[in-house]
Design an enzyme around this catalytic site. Structure first.
Site, short mmCIF file in Angstrom:
data_model
loop_
_atom_site.label_atom_id
_atom_site.label_comp_id
_atom_site.label_asym_id
_atom_site.label_seq_id
_atom_site.Cartn_x
_atom_site.Cartn_y
_atom_site.Cartn_z
CG HIS A 41 -15.85 9.09 -26.00
ND1 HIS A 41 -15.62 8.15 -26.95
CD2 HIS A 41 -16.90 9.82 -26.46
CE1 HIS A 41 -16.48 8.30 -27.95
NE2 HIS A 41 -17.25 9.31 -27.67
CB CYS A 100 -6.97 9.68 -35.53
SG CYS A 100 -5.50 8.68 -35.29
CD GLU A 130 -12.59 4.02 -35.51
OE1 GLU A 130 -12.12 4.28 -34.38
OE2 GLU A 130 -12.19 3.07 -36.21
CB THR A 173 -8.98 2.34 -34.45
OG1 THR A 173 -9.85 3.27 -33.81
CG2 THR A 173 -8.81 2.71 -35.91
CB CYS A 216 -5.01 2.29 -33.90
SG CYS A 216 -5.49 2.73 -32.24
CB SER A 244 -13.68 6.04 -23.23
OG SER A 244 -12.51 5.43 -23.71
CG ASN A 246 -9.60 3.71 -25.67
OD1 ASN A 246 -8.83 3.76 -24.73
ND2 ASN A 246 -10.19 4.80 -26.14
CB SER A 288 -10.51 9.52 -24.05
OG SER A 288 -11.05 8.39 -23.39
S1 SF4 Z 1 -7.42 5.35 -30.47
FE1 SF4 Z 1 -6.08 4.98 -32.26
S2 SF4 Z 1 -7.30 5.57 -34.03
FE2 SF4 Z 1 -8.33 6.43 -32.23
S3 SF4 Z 1 -7.50 8.51 -32.04
FE3 SF4 Z 1 -6.20 7.21 -30.80
S4 SF4 Z 1 -4.50 6.59 -32.15
FE4 SF4 Z 1 -6.15 7.39 -33.44
#
Ligand code: SF4
Length: 314
Positions: A41, A100, A130, A173, A216, A244, A246, A288
């Site tokens: 992303h 992943c 995901e 995750t 994760c 993104s 995260n 990302s």
């Molecule tokens: S954020 Fe975590 S689960 Fe997603 S690709 Fe990266 S390491 Fe893997």
């Protein structure tokens, strides 16, 4: 003025690996390489890969028969593999699966919980790839997804309405560690403290209500780095793609500390005014974001600060 860059800013190993796979496959293939969905992303990274001849498609129907194909780190529902197989795109042949391993782990957890009689609820973002992939292993589109910790009553209503004897909660995750903890606390406060932690090894499944910590480690590290930045920075710059998950969580977390925070995709969006009266600038980036984008932002902060000081001296 000091700039502090978070220890775990930028690419996680899963995203790094997916990009390496795509680049390597494209380099060694005489035909075009197709990637289903955004590999990562981040708009700049995607553009860079497109310049290397990689073709990104949002719809699986756009991938031609027999095409060299790469699947991204987020994980895919089983239907993707079935459709690709019909197009003669298979593993060990022309399909390169960069899912992943930590996403695969969540899929396996979901399957085992389901097979042990649990109704599995997912803490995640409904349309995130995901979450779509994990849902496939549960009830597909009917999987109950809770997006926010404040929606705990929806989970409780769902349990009551269906009279489920066993319920387990898992997380996408990349969700907020704080948000997941809060969701479980909220549930327990309103559901007789019934949800207990099930270790990832899933050894003792002889319980009725539980949750598994499937966020994760790279996500956790990036989020806990925000705590460090918040301790001594006056402003926090979060770099990440608009889509993104995260990166958005990092930005949200920074804001929750009450510290001036800005979410940007690249250095061009930095504004000189953000540095006014600031002693320490914190910089972090989602999983990302490549290192070169982080370095460009740091450089630009330095330049803007010089311009600002010059203006003050005049
Ligand atoms: S954020 Fe975590 S689960 Fe997603 S690709 Fe990266 S390491 Fe893997």
């Amino acid at each position: 003025m000091k700039i502090k860059v978070a220890k775990h800013a930028g690419f996680c190993f899963g995203v790094k690996k997916a990009i390496e796979v795509a680049e390597e496959v494209a380099q060694n293939s005489h035909d075009s390489t197709y990637v289903l969905g955004q590999l990562v992303h981040n708009e700049k990274v995607i553009k860079n890969l497109e310049d290397k001849g990689i073709i990104f498609v949002e719809n699986i129907n756009e991938i031609p028969e027999n095409a060299v194909t790469v699947l991204r780190a987020h994980g895919e529902p089983g239907t993707t593999y079935k459709i690709l197989e019909k197009k003669s795109i298979t593993k060990g042949n022309n399909l390169n699966d960069a899912t992943c391993p930590l996403v695969t782990l969540v899929h396996n957890v979901a399957i085992k919980l389901k097979n042990n009689g649990f109704e599995v609820v997912l803490f995640g973002k409904r349309n995130h790839p995901e979450a779509v992939g994990t849902s496939y292993h549960l009830k597909g589109e009917n999987t109950f997804i809770v997006e926010h910790e404040d929606d705990f009553m929806k989970v409780i209503d769902y349990i009551h309405k269906n009279n489920f004897p066993k319920v387990a909660i898992i997380s996408q995750t990349t969700m907020s560690v704080y948000g997941y903890k809060k969701l479980i606390e909220n549930l327990n406060a309103n559901f007789g403290n019934k949800f207990i932690e099930i270790p990832l090894a899933l050894k003792n499944l002889d319980i009725n209500y539980g949750y598994v910590d499937t966020i994760c480690n790279p996500t956790k590290q990036r989020q806990s780095d925000i705590d460090e930045l918040a301790k001594d920075c006056d402003v926090i710059i979060v770099i990440g793609g608009k889509n993104s998950s995260n990166s958005k969580e990092l930005y949200q977390k920074a804001k929750e500390f009450g510290i001036e925070s800005h979410f940007i995709q690249s250095d061009e969006q930095l504004q000189k005014e953000w540095l006014d009266g600031k002693e320490k600038i914190g910089v972090t980036a989602g999983a990302s974001t490549p290192d070169y984008l982080i370095n460009e932002v740091v450089e630009r902060v330095r330049e803007l600060n010089k311009l600002r000081i010059r203006k003050i001296i005049k």
